[in-house]
Every structure is written in structure tokens, then in C-alpha cells.
Design an enzyme around this catalytic site. Structure first.
Site, short mmCIF file in Angstrom:
data_model
loop_
_atom_site.label_atom_id
_atom_site.label_comp_id
_atom_site.label_asym_id
_atom_site.label_seq_id
_atom_site.Cartn_x
_atom_site.Cartn_y
_atom_site.Cartn_z
N GLU A 778 0.87 -1.18 0.00
CA GLU A 778 0.00 0.00 0.00
C GLU A 778 0.91 1.23 0.00
O GLU A 778 1.41 1.65 -1.04
CB GLU A 778 -0.93 -0.04 1.21
CG GLU A 778 -2.01 1.02 1.17
CD GLU A 778 -2.93 0.99 2.39
OE1 GLU A 778 -3.50 2.04 2.69
OE2 GLU A 778 -3.10 -0.06 3.04
N ARG A 856 -7.43 2.20 14.75
CA ARG A 856 -8.23 0.98 14.58
C ARG A 856 -8.04 0.05 15.79
O ARG A 856 -8.99 -0.61 16.22
CB ARG A 856 -7.89 0.26 13.28
CG ARG A 856 -8.83 -0.90 12.99
CD ARG A 856 -8.61 -1.50 11.60
NE ARG A 856 -9.31 -0.79 10.54
CZ ARG A 856 -10.54 -1.09 10.12
NH1 ARG A 856 -11.23 -2.05 10.69
NH2 ARG A 856 -11.09 -0.41 9.13
N GLU A 1237 -10.05 -9.12 5.81
CA GLU A 1237 -9.37 -9.01 7.11
C GLU A 1237 -10.11 -9.65 8.29
O GLU A 1237 -9.46 -10.20 9.18
CB GLU A 1237 -9.13 -7.53 7.44
CG GLU A 1237 -8.16 -6.85 6.49
CD GLU A 1237 -8.14 -5.34 6.68
OE1 GLU A 1237 -7.14 -4.84 7.21
OE2 GLU A 1237 -9.13 -4.68 6.29
#
Length: 1305
Positions: A778, A856, A1237
Site C-alpha cells: 500500500e 483501529r 481481514e
């Protein structure tokens, strides 16, 4: 001697003749670069992943038959292939001719996701079938020991190939498969059989740095060894190849004696079996198996020990070429065979020009680290493995990080011979590997025990003596000192028990032998695994669904057949451009230092070098983030920090020149660990906090409070395809085209534009497919992309670079390690009333995405539990390590593991059943989370109930407890763990996607969207969506690639949201097209799709539409802790059972049952593949994979040799996956849910099952109460936690009194 420099071999049936080959050229490079056969992949370059597997066939005069064997092309020198036939994946079948059954079955069984490992797996199984068309399941599993896969979780691969063993699976229809017909295989080239009749010439190949000589006779070899005493003898190149590639060693002369008859013979003598030193381990194994079958059992004790070690020795591809002589002469202190050879006193015949001598392999054979008694001009000619006699017993043991294809932590060969007809020790040999710089023999212990009876008293004395004799410095290389010392005793204890058992069987009528307590018997059992089994349950499509509507069908991955034939193109498979150059990185060797000087003068003298680049050569902005640059400027902040790059005409020249760049440093003090960062208050940003309820009041209401902490280790992505980029300058207006292996093409386009100082509209970034990403491609693609773009800009020529595995692991960072500290208040019934958490994550040298990862983690610190009063504070630590980055789960798994850790402590303190306490605390429909998002369509309860039932949890809990009562040294554990995972990018602006749909006048459709295909089946699902909306078959729709000039400003393919976002963009675009076609459908209701498209075109209606979608109602506010950060949640529950060996710390995963909520699945086969792949990746995270750093910040684990991802043998023997039925999700495309995920955390059930088993082991030793188990639960942590008398004899050194070899970062 007649010399020749002509190499003759065949590739896929075509004859190849090469003159004076470079000895440093390997088969893989030759196949890919010279022959353009790019199906064979480079995964690691050290023979540890199997991506480069090919089949080599040669006529063997010793066995008088044609042999087919799988080899690693990355290690096979081209020079070694004289008179062989090489078969690659392209040579056995293709999509244009016909698929070979091996290719067809892995594709249709859903066993290929990213596909990068697929050709290697195909060739391993193909070779097995060439030798044995009807293999057993065990043989298929053994064949795959040397092949790694990071995507699938292996179950689909094993199930697809189980059909060759006549086993019928469920997720595909095996009756449709083409049968295997051995008569249709390509024949061995007759010319090679004729050549074999002719005498061999001596082959001589001279390269730039190395001369390779393959002598035809033993006399020639001995003359050459006398002339070149420092020359290395190479048979399989499995050691020298790695030394030259990874350790920068150079051997100017290599002698290749593989075909000399006197080194290849075998003969049974009166005292044992004699093997020529060039006999391969596979061949020795087959002969010893035969001897074990033929001879009385008491004669073959050593043979059985050798076979047990060979069972776990490297992978098949290595065993097929590695020679027994090489294993001995390499003198590795952790060789699996040398302790066996030493303890059994094997006889070695040594030869030099004009003389031979025989030496016993004893305690004097190894004279120092990787040194033996051989004189420089001597060679090892043969080894004799001895028979044993009655009353002589032998065992070999090994403990490694991973069972399959791994080097030992400690291994041993243990032998005892008794005085005839008694249990009095007459001879004792105890040899260990991994306990010093050489294979060591415990001579003092052995001598002290002679003449003693084999009983409990001897055992106690032996353990005390061994503990005193086999000491290790607390700073010993390899670390794990307490574990290694304990293992040496544990192995002796196992040996003691197994000898008692055999004495009892062999001499029960002659004398009284101490009996073994029944609960001890399992300690003597060798590792055994049942054949794998699996069940997959999913909801079938409703009976009335239109035949053209393939949504909900288990369609195979659209590229799977191309991946299985090697036709699928990855970045480095692109044909070379005219005048293309190759780039190699120059990186820092210091963790924190000022750069004093950079001297590239020697590098620029290397043949073919074009230029050397540093920060001064960047035409635009060297900064790509607030705290990150393309090239280091003045200061380096981690080992692996990119300082410069060398550009040259070939990969070999670029890499050689990069090593010649001399950099001097002025060292600064590095900060490596989280604890060091806390002590120095080294944080990237102020702490983040979420608080809900009244924490003080909550603790006041609690009946009890516990505090604790857990460290969650990091994880390397280990995508099989490393970072790769090809940059092509277009020669005008600053335009450049980038072919890249990236999850974030739009982000990379912007980075490169900024670095080159041009607008983004001059840069096009294109991605065909990626060989695995998992988040590592990413933001971190920019590390390589920007450097390669600068090189292409400067040289005005195309530039390519694919990182070697060791470079990739060094520079790219991975999953953030976390330290979690917790204080939990709870009531007697197990109800949680207050939780106070502090998280620290090791971000590395720059912030990258660690800020969002911490967010997160805080959002997931509750896992699935309603906690009325909770506070979480997160610190992002700044250290001198490569920046850590996105990795599947993105902080969620760390936050949830810490949650389950304190929940586990509460359960242990309460003494209540774990399922009861977890159930009591689960969220209910309509509850608010700690970040005040209302939970709607909450399916965690449904998943929980279904998992309890499908796993037979309660009856198995009783069975596990009963097993533990009956076994002292094996213990089982059972755990059931839930998960709740929020779906969305936490950065709201990223929740958008675009698509571009073209209908051509022949009715075919070209689909483009912003997501990249990296094995997750995104393109397959998107074609299914378009097919359903447009009402046309999948065969009429095509996706070519992802590119920034078709769909601009795309978000990275990440956060599990790509199907949701891109699916809706495609849905919107296709509906617009349908609306445009509607008038033509109405005018011609009986027409075909092609008729309507043609009519629209003739009426000048646009048949091209750009679609767009943004996720609605996302509005979370951190300051007020209000709003909605997630679109919805995915839920799941897993129940796992494990068995641990309390003496070695080894464990096996017996069974896992998963219930996963994926809404109404778009494609059950793809979704089950994602569940299994995520679960096995999590299994690696929580029980296997360990990044090891020196106290100075140097990464030790830089490849599959040292870093162990799960292999096929690590998955649960029984793996059952059920997709929750009747759970539509109104928030996403066609009621589906994200799946990439969410399932990963379910493998925490393995971690807590291990912890449950350790509790039972500790109770058996009289130890109760809470204890700390950090993640991953590796063998050393498991063994050290199973406290017993043996661990107490090996206490650890006091921290602070020594410098450890490695530190927990």
C-alpha cells in the site's frame, strides 16, 4: 584430461547447447531472462519457498533408470545440468493447448489465489506423479514440504490434489476432472540416453569471478583438489549457493564431483551400509527405508533415526539434490544428521592424491566453527552408517520453530548399548546440535554413566550432569538460551523413556525393567499427523435464480488456470524493453547515524554500471511525506534506510556494484524497542484516547481487579512476489509509464509526480496483478517506485528492479508490534465492569500509517464485549527500525488479542467456564460500542451458538480434560473466540471508488475499476457483479488491468472494502448503460444483447460510462466520541483444539471450526478461500512467525531460512468453515460483506488453546495462578511456560547482567 566448455541439456523437449556458461548463472535466471519462460518464479532465492520449482530428469547409472526430481531453480547452477532434461510449468500444459490434470485440479479446486506460488506447487506435484501416478495423501503432503503459499491456507491445494489419491472433496465437482494418463507425458530425450553411453569429458566453465570444473574421474578430482586446496566441492549447491548469494562469499574454483562413480555407489557391508559422499539425501532415505523393511528391527536403530531426521530435513527439492557428504563437510553446528552420525560413530573414508584413510566421526571430528579434521587437499569419499546390535538403542530428536522445512533450534543423536542381557550401560553416545559452535558430544556425562543401571537414579544424574556440561553463554548466537538448555535435558528424558520401553519389550523375561507410568507413554511417541479433512458449508443460490446470474456461485478465480500454467503475467514477467537497465538499492548498515561520506568510485568501475544515485539526483522533491524521503539526507534512521541506488546493464552487475559502495558513519544512539521508546518518551504524535462511561466508578463496583500486560510481536508480510517496478520514460513532456506491484496505483502516481517535479497527468501507473500484498504494497510501494522512477528520469531509459527477498524484508517493515497494559474490574459472575488500557505500538522510524493503525486498535479494544466503563490510550512509538505499515487487520488483531488476554485472565481468576463468561459479556442487538456506534443486524450471537454446536464444544471440552488427566507430557487445549471487525477506511475521504465500463460493438464488455487484483478474487467478484446487472455471461466481460489513466484518484485496495466500493461503482455504471439500452430492448424485445448494442451504436448512443460510489453516513468525531466510523461490522467465531508437547514446546493444531458472517456471499469459493487464508496467516502471527532483531536494530530474520510462515503441515488437521446462513447485509453490494481481514483474528483461538494446554501442564507440576504468555506462542515460550524439574535445572540469566543476542521490539 579431455576438457569441454559445451553444456548440453534439454528444456521442455528442446535441445539447448551453451558454450562457456558463467558458473554464477543459475537455472532460474537462465529460464526467465534467456528463454523467456517466466512461469518459474523467484520467491526467495534461497531454496526456501518452492516458487521456482522445476523438474529435472536424468539417467542414473547407479540405479540404471531415468530419475525425475523436483529442484529449486534459484539454487541450481546452470553448469550442473549437463545431460539433463528440464521441464518447467510451461512444458506440461497451457490454456491454448490443454491443461495438465495437475494444473486443472489446483485451478478448479480454488487452490490458486495470487498465483505466484502456483507454478512451483504444480511442478512439485507433477514430479511426484511422474514417479508415482497413484500417490497416497501422505506422499502428496510430504511433496509440498518445500512449497510455501501465503494466500490460500493450503486446504484447497491439498484438497484439489487429494483427488490423485482418490479422495473426493466438496467445494468442486471432481468427477469432471480429466483423468491422469501417464502414457501422455513427454518422453525423456533419446539423445540423452545415447550420450550417456559415451565417455564423459571434463567440463570447464570460466566466468568473471568463478571457474567451475566437473571432473570425469576420481583421479582427476584428487589432482584438482591438490592443485586448488581451497576449492569447494559442490553437488546440490544448497549451501554454497546461499553463501555466495546471501553471505557475499566468493569461491574462485568450484569442483563438481556429482557424477563420479566412486562418490555415487552404495554397498552393504558386515558392519553397516556404505554410501558414496555424493549420494543425495532422497536416495539415502529410500535405501535406508528398504533396509528397515528387510532387516531385523534391532539391526536398524540408527537407520530409523536417520529417517526420522530426514523426514523434517529441508524440503523435497533440497533433499533431492543435497549430498550426504555436503551435509557432513559443511560442518554446520545445527546439521540434523551430524549428531546422528557422531553418536553412532559412522566411519568416513577420506581421499587425497595418492592416499586414503578412514576416520571415525567422533567428538574430535569437528575442530571449530564449520571446520573438520580434513586436510585442505582431502575429500570425503564415503560414509558408513552402522548396524546396531541387540541391546543397543538409538534415538534422534529435533526441535525447530516450524516442523516442516526448518533448521533446528536443538537436535541430537542419542545412543546407548547395554552389557549383554542386562540394563547396565556399557556404551553411551550423546551428541547435540545447536548447543555450541560445533556438533558437541557430552563426553563427561557419558563417562560418568557407564556401568550404571538404566533407572530413575540414572535419569536424575544424567540430567544434572548434562545441565552442568551443556552450558551456553546468555549472549549465545541464536538466543533462546534457557529453552535450548532445557531441550537438551528434555530430549534425554524422552530417550530414557523410549529405551525403558524397548528394554521392557525386548528383555521382559530376562530381567526386571522399571515400568513407565501409563501417563508418560505419549512422551515416547514420534510425531504423527492424521490425514487432513475439511468441511465447507455455504448457502446455495435460490432455486429460481436466472442462469446468467452467477452472483452467489462458487466460480473459480478468473485467472486461476493462467496462474496454474505460468501464463499469468506479473510485473517482473514483462518482456524486457529496448536498452533497459537494472537498479540495485544501497542501504544503511546502521540503525541511527550521521553519514560521514559516500564513496561510489569502486562501484562505478564495475562492468556495465551506468550511474550511482543519491538525494542530489532527485529532480523534484526528495520528501514523500512529512517525515520520509526517497533517499536518506545526512542521517540514517534504521538499518535498511535507502541511501542510494546503482544502475547497470544487468541485475548481477547492479547488485555487485551496490555492494562496492563504501559508506562511513558517525554512530548515534538508536532506540529499538517499545520499552526504550517509553523510557526516552520517543513518540511520533501525542497519544490518542477513547473513553466511555465512568472508569473510577466502574472499578469501585468491581468485586476484583486484575492488572497485566502482553507483548504482541510484529509480522513480515511475506507476499511471495517481492516489491517490483519497471519505469519507462516516454521521452516527451516528462511523461512516464510505471508497471508496479502495488495496492495503491493512484498514491504511487502522485508520489512519483512529486519526486520528478511534474504534474500527475504525466505519470501513468499500471497494475496487472500482484503476487500477494496484505497491506505491504500500500504505502510502502513508494520505497522502490520513487527510486526506480528517478533512475529512469536520469538515464532516459527503462529501468527495472525486483527486490531480493532479504532486501525486501530489510527495507519494507511489517505489522506493528504492540505492548498492551491492562487493568480490569469484574464481578464474581464474570461480568466486566471497567477496563483501563494503554497501547504502545512500535511504528519505526517514520509515522507512515501507524497513526491510523493505532486508531483501529483503539476502535477494536473491546473485541465483542459490552464494557460499561472503558478507557484506551494509544502511544505511537518512534524507533530506529524500518517504518511498520498496513498489514491485514490494520491494528485490529493487536487490539483484540489484548482484549482476549485480559478476558482470559478474568476467566482464570473466576474459575468459571470460559464460554459462559464470554457469552455473558457479548454485545446484544442495539447496544452502543465504546465509540458510540449502534450495533444493528448484530450476528455475533448467531455465530457463537452455531460454532458451539458445530464444533461439539461441550463434549470436546470434557474429552480434552479427560485426555489431560491421562497424559503427563502431552496436553490438549480448547478455546472458542469471537471477533467483530469494522468495515471502512477510518479516513473518511478514502471511502470512494470509480469504475469505467465500455461496451464494444460486438457486445463484449471491458471493465475497469480502481481496485487491484492481488489474489483476493476482486476482479472475479467484479465481473460477477457486472454480469448480473447487464444480464450477460461472464465470458463476455473482461478486466485487463488497473491503471490511473482509466480510473483516476482511486483509494488503495485495502481495508477489506474493495468489493463494497468498486462493486457499487460498477453497479452504478452498468445501470446507467442498461438505461441507455432500454429503448432498444423495448423496440426489439426478442433481440439479442448484440442486437441491442449494435442498434444503440448506430443510433449514436454512448456505450461508455464512468461509475462512482461513496459510502454514506460516515461522520465520526474523535473529540466528542460521537458519530459513525464504520459502515457495518463483520462477525465470526472460531473454536480450536491443539496438543502441545510439554517437553519440547512443539504443538500441533488438531481441529478448527469457523463460523463466519459474510452476508450473502458474492462467491462462496472465493470467500471461504479468504477465510482460510486469513486464518492461517493469523496462525502464523500468533503461534509461529517471529521477527528477531539484534539490540542494535539489525534484522536477523531476512528470508524463509530464518523467518517461518505456516507450511501445509501447520494447518489444523481438521479445518471446517461455515458461512453464516440467512444474514443479508443491506449496507453493501448484493447484501454481501467484506471478508479479507475479519477472519484473521479468529486464529487467536489457536493461541488461547495453547494457553489452555499450558495451564493443564502447569497444574500437573503443581503451579497455579495467572501467567504471562506473549505472542507468538513459539516453542520456546510454550516450553518455558510448562514449568517442571527440567526447566528449574536451567534457570535464565539475570536480565541486565549480559547483552542478549536478540531483543523483543
Amino acid at each position: 584430461m579431455n576438457e569441454s566448455d559445451e553444456l548440453v541439456f534439454f528444456v521442455n523437449g528442446h535441445k539447448v547447447v551453451e558454450k562457456n556458461v558463467d558458473p554464477e548463472l543459475n537455472l532460474l535466471t537462465y529460464l526467465r531472462r534467456k528463454l523467456g519462460l517466466t512461469g518459474t518464479k523467484l520467491g526467495c532465492g534461497e531454496g526456501g519457498c518452492g516458487a521456482c520449482t522445476v523438474m529435472v530428469s536424468r539417467y542414473n547409472s547407479l540405479q540404471r533408470k531415468i530419475l525425475h526430481f523436483a529442484v529449486n531453480a534459484c539454487l541450481a547452477p546452470l553448469c550442473s545440468l549437463h545431460r539433463t532434461a528440464v521441464t518447467t510449468v510451461e512444458g506440461i500444459g497451457s490454456t491454448t493447448t490443454r491443461l495438465h490434470p495437475v494444473q486443472e485440479r489446483i485451478a478448479k479446486a480454488h487452490g490458486s489465489q495470487c498465483g505466484f506460488c502456483t507454478p512451483g506447487i504444480v511442478m512439485s506435484v507433477y514430479t511426484l506423479l511422474r514417479n508415482n501416478p497413484e500417490p497416497t495423501m501422505e506422499e502428496i503432503e510430504d511433496t509440498l514440504q518445500g512449497n510455501l503459499c501465503r494466500c490460500t491456507g493450503y486446504r484447497a491445494i491439498l484438497e484439489g490434489y487429494s483427488t490423485f489419491a482418490k479422495i473426493s472433496p466438496r467445494l468442486f465437482e471432481s468427477s469432471e476432472f480429466k483423468p491422469l494418463d501417464p502414457t501422455q507425458e513427454p518422453i525423456f530425450p533419446p539423445e540423452l540416453l545415447l550420450l550417456h553411453e559415451l565417455p564423459q569429458n571434463t567440463l570447464l566453465f570460466k566466468g568473471e569471478h568463478v571457474t567451475w570444473i566437473q571432473p570425469a574421474t576420481l583421479d582427476e578430482l584428487l589432482i584438482l583438489k591438490a592443485r586448488y586446496p581451497e576449492a569447494r566441492l559442490v553437488v546440490g549447491n544448497t549451501e554454497v549457493g546461499i553463501e555466495m548469494k546471501l553471505k557475499n562469499m566468493l569461491y574462485p574454483v568450484i569442483l563438481a564431483p556429482a557424477h563420479i562413480p566412486q562418490l555415487n555407489f552404495t554397498r552393504r557391508t558386515d558392519t553397516g551400509i556404505l554410501f558414496g559422499a555424493a549420494c543425495t539425501l532422497t536416495y539415502i532415505g529410500s535405501l535406508l527405508k528398504q533396509a528397515v523393511d528387510d532387516l531385523p528391527s534391532y539391526r536398524t536403530e540408527v537407520f530409523k533415526a536417520v529417517l526420522e531426521q530426514l523426514r523434517w530435513f529441508a524440503g523435497n527439492q533440497i533433499r533431492n539434490v543435497a549430498a550426504v557428504g555436503g551435509n557432513i563437510m559443511t560442518a554446520s553446528p545445527i546439521s540434523d544428521l551430524n549428531p546422528v552420525f557422531m553418536a553412532s560413530g559412522c566411519l568416513l573414508t577420506l581421499a587425497s592424491k595418492g592416499s586414503t584413510r578412514v576416520v571415525r566421526m567422533d567428538e574430535d571430528f569437528f575442530t571449530g566453527y564449520r571446520k573438520t579434521v580434513l586436510k585442505p587437499q582431502e575429500i570425503l569419499l564415503s560414509v558408513e552408517i552402522p548396524y546396531t546390535r541387540k541391546g543397543e538403542y538409538f534415538s534422534a530428536f529435533k526441535q525447530a520453530q516450524r516442523r516442516e522445512d526448518d533448521i533446528a533450534i536443538v537436535n541430537c543423536g542419542l545412543r546407548v548399548a547395554f552389557k549383554e542381557g542386562t540394563d547396565v550401560v556399557e556404551e553411551l553416545g550423546l551428541s547435540y546440535g545447536g548447543m555450541g559452535p560445533t556438533t558437541v558430544s557430552a563426553m563427561k556425562t557419558s563417562e560418568q554413566l557407564l556401568g550404571k543401571k538404566w533407572n530413575e537414579e540414572l535419569l536424575q544424574e544424567a540430567c544434572s550432569l548434562l545441565a552442568a556440561e551443556l552450558t551456553l553463554s546468555p549472549s549465545a548466537p541464536g538466543g533462546m538460551v534457557q529453552f535450548r538448555r532445557t531441550l537438551s535435558l528434555s530430549f534425554f528424558f524422552k530417550f530414557y523413556l523410549s529405551v525403558l520401553q524397548k528394554l521392557g519389550q525386548d528383555f521382559k523375561s530376562d530381567f526386571r525393567v522399571e515400568s513407565i507410568p501409563p501417563e508418560y507413554v505419549s512422551a515416547t511417541e514420534l510425531f504423527h499427523k492424521d490425514p487432513p479433512s475439511a468441511i465447507q458449508l455455504f448457502q446455495e443460490v435460490p432455486p429460481g435464480q436466472a442462469p446468467t446470474d452467477v452472483v452467489g456461485h462458487p466460480l473459480p478465480h478468473l485467472s486461476s488456470t493462467k496462474q496454474a500454467t505460468g501464463e499469468a503475467i506479473y510485473c517482473d514477467d514483462l518482456p524486457h524493453f529496448e536498452k533497459e537497465l537494472y537498479l540495485a538499492l544501497v542501504t544503511s548498515s546502521e540503525a541511527h547515524a550521521q553519514i560521514s561520506s559516500i564513496d561510489a568510485s569502486q562501484a562505478l568501475k564495475v562492468t556495465g554500471v551506468t550511474c550511482f544515485l543519491t538525494a542530489e539526483d532527485v529532480p523534484g522533491n526528495n520528501k514523500i511525506a512529512i517525515d520520509d524521503t526517497v533517499f536518506a539526507e545526512g542521517v540514517v534512521t534504521c538499518v535498511g534506510h535507502v541511501i542510494g541506488a546503482v544502475v547497470a546493464d544487468t541485475e548481477a552487475h547492479a547488485q555487485r556494484a551496490a555492494k562496492a559502495v563504501k559508506i562511513t558513519y558517525n554512530k548515534l544512539k538508536p532506540i529499538i524497542t517499545i520499552q526504550e521508546a517509553i523510557a526516552h518518551e520517543s513518540f511520533h504524535i501525542p497519544p490518542k484516547k477513547i473513553e466511555n462511561g465512568n472508569i473510577e466508578l466502574g472499578f469501585a463496583q468491581a468485586d476484583d481487579i486484575i492488572e497485566g500486560e502482553i507483548h504482541v510481536g510484529g509480522q513480515e508480510h511475506f507476499y511471495l512476489e517481492t516489491h517490483c517496478t519497471v519505469a519507462v520514460p516516454k521521452g516527451e513532456d516528462g511523461e512516464m509509464e510505471l508497471f508496479a506491484s502495488t495496492q495503491a496505483p493512484s498514491q504511487m502516481q502522485l508520489h512519483v509526480a512529486k519526486v520528478l517535479g511534474v504534474p500527475a497527468n504525466r505519470i501513468v501507473c499500471r497494475v496487472k496483478r500482484i503476487g500477494g500484498g496484505f497491506g505491504g504494497k500500500e504505502s510502502h510501494s513508494s520505497i522502490l517506485l520513487t527510486v526506480v522512477a528517478v533512475a529512469a528520469y536520469k538515464t532516459k531509459r527503462p529501468v527495472r528492479c525486483m527486490l531480493n527477498r532479504d532486501e525486501d524484508m530489510l527495507v519494507s517493515g511489517g505489522r506493528n508490534p504492540f505492548l498492551g497494559r491492562y487493568k480490569v474490574g469484574y464481578q464474581k459472575n464474570g461480568k466486566i465492569v471497567a477496563v483501563d488500557l494503554t497501547f504502545y505500538c512500535n511504528a519505526g522510524r517514520c509515522l507512515d500509517l501507524s497513526f491510523s493503525i493505532m486508531e483501529r486498535a483503539l476502535f477494536h479494544m473491546d473485541n465483542c464485549y459490552k464494557i460499561p466503563n472503558i478507557r484506551g490510550v494509544g502511544y505511537v512509538c518512534k524507533t530506529n527500525l524500518p517504518a511498520n505499515t498496513a498489514f491485514r487487520g490494520f491494528g485490529g488483531p493487536q487490539g483484540m488479542l489484548i482484549a482476549e488476554c485480559w478476558m482470559n485472565d478474568v476467566i482464570q481468576k473466576c474459575g468459571l467456564p470460559s464460554e459462559q463468561v464470554r457469552m455473558l459479556n457479548l454485545y446484544q442487538e442495539g447496544d452502543l460500542t465504546h465509540f458510540n456506534q449502534k450495533l444493528e443486524e448484530l450476528n455475533i450471537g448467531k455465530c457463537w451458538e452455531e460454532c458451539l454446536e458445530s464444533s461439539s464444544y461441550h463434549s470436546r471440552r470434557r474429552a480434552v480434560d479427560e485426555f489431560n488427566r491421562q497424559h503427563r507430557w502431552k496436553k490438549r487445549g480448547l478455546a472458542i473466540i469471537p471477533t467483530k471487525f469494522g468495515i471502512c477506511f477510518t479516513a473518511t475521504f478514502m471511502n470512494q471508488a470509480g469504475a469505467l465500463v465500455h461496451i464494444y460493438t460486438d457486445g463484449s464488455v471491458l471493465l475497469t475499476h480502481g481496485g487491484t487484483e492481488m489474489g483476493q478474487g476482486l476482479h472475479t467478484k467484479m465481473v460477477q457483479v457486472a454480469s448480473k446487472v447487464l444480464g450477460i455471461p461472464v465470458s463476455q466481460i473482461h478486466i485487463s488491468e488497473t491503471s490511473t489513466n482509466t480510473v483516476p484518484n482511486s483509494s488503495p485496495t485495502a481495508a477489506s472494502a474493495s468489493s463494497d466500493l468498486n462493486g457499487m461503482a460498477i453497479y452504478n455504471a452498468c445501470h446507467t448503460l442498461l438505461a441507455r439500452l432500454q429503448p432498444f430492448k423495448l423496440a426489439d424485445p426478442k433481440g439479442t444483447w448484440e442486437n441491442w448494442v449494435s442498434a444503440a451504436y448506430m443510433d449514436r448512443v454512448s456505450l461508455s460510462v464512468a461509475g462512482f460510489y461513496r459510502t454514506p453516513d460516515l461522520n465520526y468525531n474523535w473529540e466528542s466520541n460521537e458519530g459513525k466510523p464504520y459502515n457495518y461490522f463483520s462477525y465470526g467465531v472460531a473454536c480450536s483444539e491443539v496438543e502441545i508437547d510439554c517437553l519440547t514446546g512443539d504443538h500441533k493444531n488438531l481441529r478448527t471450526d469457523i463460523v463466519m458472517d459474510v452476508g450473502m456471499s458474492l462467491n462462496p469459493a472465493v470467500d471461504i478461500g479468504q477465510v482460510e487464508g486469513a486464518f492461517v496467516q493469523g496462525l502464523g502471527l500468533f503461534s509461529l512467525e517471529q521477527l528477531r532483531y539484534s539490540p542494535d536494530g539489525v534484522l536477523y530474520t531476512r528470508g524463509p531460512g530464518a523467518y517461518k510462515i505456516p507450511a501445509a503441515g501447520d494447518i489444523p488437521t481438521q479445518l471446517n468453515v461455515s458461512l453464516l446462513r440467512e444474514s443479508p447485509n443491506k449496507k453493501a453490494i448484493y447484501s454481501s460483506k467484506a471478508v479479507g481481514e475479519p477472519p484473521l483474528f479468529l486464529s487467536a483461538s489457536i493461541f488461547f488453546a495453547i494457553k489452555d494446554a499450558i495451564v493443564a501442564a502447569r497444574e500437573a507440576s503443581g503451579v497455579t495462578g495467572l501467567f504471562r504468555l506473549d505472542s507468538p506462542a513459539t516453542p520456546d515460550r510454550i516450553r518455558n511456560a510448562c514449568i517442571d524439574n527440567l526447566t528449574k535445572m536451567c534457570p535464565p540469566a539475570e536480565p541486565g547482567t549480559f547483552t542478549p543476542w536478540n531483543v523483543e521490539v
